[in-house]
Scaffold this motif. Structure first.
Motif, PDB file in Angstrom:
ATOM      1  N   LEU A 179      46.746  45.166  44.246  1.00  0.00           N
ATOM      2  CA  LEU A 179      46.175  45.199  42.907  1.00  0.00           C
ATOM      3  C   LEU A 179      47.198  44.795  41.872  1.00  0.00           C
ATOM      4  O   LEU A 179      46.925  44.014  40.967  1.00  0.00           O
ATOM      5  CB  LEU A 179      45.675  46.612  42.610  1.00  0.00           C
ATOM      6  N   VAL A 182      47.842  40.870  42.633  1.00  0.00           N
ATOM      7  CA  VAL A 182      46.727  39.963  42.441  1.00  0.00           C
ATOM      8  C   VAL A 182      46.161  40.027  41.035  1.00  0.00           C
ATOM      9  O   VAL A 182      45.766  39.027  40.459  1.00  0.00           O
ATOM     10  CB  VAL A 182      45.623  40.266  43.485  1.00  0.00           C
ATOM     11  N   GLU A 183      46.135  41.213  40.491  1.00  0.00           N
ATOM     12  CA  GLU A 183      45.517  41.378  39.173  1.00  0.00           C
ATOM     13  C   GLU A 183      46.566  41.652  38.101  1.00  0.00           C
ATOM     14  O   GLU A 183      46.250  42.158  37.029  1.00  0.00           O
ATOM     15  CB  GLU A 183      44.549  42.562  39.217  1.00  0.00           C
ATOM     16  N   LYS A 186      46.446  41.910  34.188  1.00  0.00           N
ATOM     17  CA  LYS A 186      45.064  41.907  33.709  1.00  0.00           C
ATOM     18  C   LYS A 186      44.509  43.309  33.528  1.00  0.00           C
ATOM     19  O   LYS A 186      43.425  43.484  33.018  1.00  0.00           O
ATOM     20  CB  LYS A 186      44.165  41.158  34.699  1.00  0.00           C
ATOM     21  N   LEU A 187      45.225  44.333  34.021  1.00  0.00           N
ATOM     22  CA  LEU A 187      44.507  45.604  34.014  1.00  0.00           C
ATOM     23  C   LEU A 187      45.182  46.830  33.419  1.00  0.00           C
ATOM     24  O   LEU A 187      46.397  46.989  33.432  1.00  0.00           O
ATOM     25  CB  LEU A 187      43.970  45.922  35.413  1.00  0.00           C
ATOM     26  N   LYS A 191      41.589  52.796  31.937  1.00  0.00           N
ATOM     27  CA  LYS A 191      40.326  52.305  31.397  1.00  0.00           C
ATOM     28  C   LYS A 191      39.401  51.886  32.541  1.00  0.00           C
ATOM     29  O   LYS A 191      38.201  52.191  32.546  1.00  0.00           O
ATOM     30  CB  LYS A 191      40.631  51.101  30.503  1.00  0.00           C
ATOM     31  N   LEU A 192      39.981  51.208  33.506  1.00  0.00           N
ATOM     32  CA  LEU A 192      39.191  50.727  34.631  1.00  0.00           C
ATOM     33  C   LEU A 192      38.626  51.867  35.460  1.00  0.00           C
ATOM     34  O   LEU A 192      37.472  51.834  35.873  1.00  0.00           O
ATOM     35  CB  LEU A 192      40.041  49.817  35.516  1.00  0.00           C
TER      36      LEU A 192
ATOM     37  N   ASN B 131      44.612  35.872  46.824  1.00  0.00           N
ATOM     38  CA  ASN B 131      43.835  35.517  45.644  1.00  0.00           C
ATOM     39  C   ASN B 131      42.613  34.694  46.010  1.00  0.00           C
ATOM     40  O   ASN B 131      41.539  34.860  45.437  1.00  0.00           O
ATOM     41  CB  ASN B 131      44.713  34.714  44.671  1.00  0.00           C
ATOM     42  N   TRP B 164      35.328  45.465  45.329  1.00  0.00           N
ATOM     43  CA  TRP B 164      36.479  45.325  46.221  1.00  0.00           C
ATOM     44  C   TRP B 164      36.894  46.702  46.755  1.00  0.00           C
ATOM     45  O   TRP B 164      37.129  46.887  47.951  1.00  0.00           O
ATOM     46  CB  TRP B 164      37.639  44.654  45.478  1.00  0.00           C
TER      47      TRP B 164
END
Lengths: 203, 203
Positions: A179, A182-183, A186-187, A191-192, B131, B164
């Motif tokens: 996570l 790859v992300e 972005k995160l 919040k997610l 990805n 996911w």
DNA sequence: TGTACATCAGTGAACGCGCGTTCACTGATGTAC
DNA sequence: TGTACATCAGTGAACGCGCGTTCACTGATGTAC
């Protein structure tokens, strides 16, 4: 190498707990595969043979740490369980708390679910304490799907497993690294987690 | 110890692939932590130094295996992606296929997400191929949440992550053992996977 | 088609290392009287 | 309160072991002429 509460008495006094703590420290620094009994003994200021008065083997030390982790998780889940009355609210709160446990106790999570897994899940004590953790989720979902005689219960089990999977998957992806890679950037995890455990998100 | 396609030529011919295959075999038998370069060389009928002509280190062998695993996963996901037109159906099918990959290629899954994870996710090739795997999911969900200018995209990201997580969590619980222990006897994986990736289950 | 030579992909021995576990032991502690 | 003694929780040395990696080497292979 001064250690937690270490005195220079011949008898350590709390070696069992010290070994477990230093085990966690060592895994944090070098990963599960970098953990060795000898070095834990060394860090704890004790000879390589000393741990054997408290644990039958290296594996048993890990199992003890795993059990301790599950007890912490259970305690967290219990608090949430008692805090909410509405099963739907409780369900999201349990999920969030599970993920937060993994995020805040990454190393425990690793020992509980990664280290030695084939061996670990044959340990009766581990199974009991893990079942306990699951029971808060099960009880909550049972309220939403009261058992009927004719029911084969598969809907209930599928729901339990879906909730567990969602929380465990998010925790795993975060803790294991994908996570973050790859992300990355972005995160905002908090919040997610809120969004994921709210009802509005598809499935 | 006769090996896959081994001849007695001085030059092995396909040592790189043989090492990777035997790496998987060895992990299957002894777990990730029981895997050693020397024994893989031995099993492959080759001296301990030989692997170094194909991989810079033990870790690089594992990374190569992980990349291969992701390529297989990608291939599976691609097929599903092309097979379904309706994004909702595609979504469940992608989830099922992800879990089935983990169940049917347990060892690959282990190497991809468990072994050496801190190191692995800094490898550029691993990140690229991972990805790619995620992109099938992302593209499918994008159809359900078309991007608008004002959107901060968090709903989209939360949905991607939820899907996911659900698949990855179920895969992890199955592969790592807790599911087999805790729910033993109670479950029929195939049926459950169907239920979990259908719309009817809560969240 | 033959030959010289560069390169590739092996060998085998050695390096330094630390591991998990066992053993006979001993100093410290607790308890019964 | 003192003492004999059992038990607990350490020590330190040794066991056998296999690891990852490097080194100088050599046999096999491919290529330019």
């Amino acid at each position: 190498m001064a250690e937690t509460g270490r005195t220079d008495r011949y008898h350590h006094g709390d070696l069992r707990q010290t070994l477990m703590n230093n085990c966690l420290k060592m895994i944090e620094e070098k990963g599960v595969s970098g953990f060795t009994l000898r070095e834990v003994a060394r860090i704890s200021g004790v000879s390589p043979a000393a741990p054997y008065h408290h644990f039958k083997s290296k594996t048993e030390l890990l199992a003890a740490v795993a059990v301790m982790g599950f007890e912490m998780l259970n305690e967290a889940q219990r608090k949430i369980y008692e805090q909410y009355d509405d099963p739907v609210l409780r369900l999201s709160a349990l999920g969030k708390s599970y993920v937060m446990f993994a995020v805040n106790h990454k190393i425990y999570f690793h020992v509980m679910f990664r280290a030695d897994s084939e061996v670990l899940w044959k340990n009766r004590q581990v199974m009991n304490v893990a079942n306990q953790a699951l029971s808060y989720l099960e009880n909550t979902i049972r309220e939403l799907f009261p058992k009927t005689a004719a029911d084969d219960d598969s809907h209930f089990r599928a729901t339990v497993l879906t909730c567990w999977s969602k929380a465990h998957g998010l925790a795993s992806l975060w803790v294991d690294g994908p996570l973050k890679s790859v992300e990355s950037g972005k995160l905002d995890l908090n919040k997610l987690v809120d969004l994921i455990f709210s009802r509005s998100v598809l499935h």
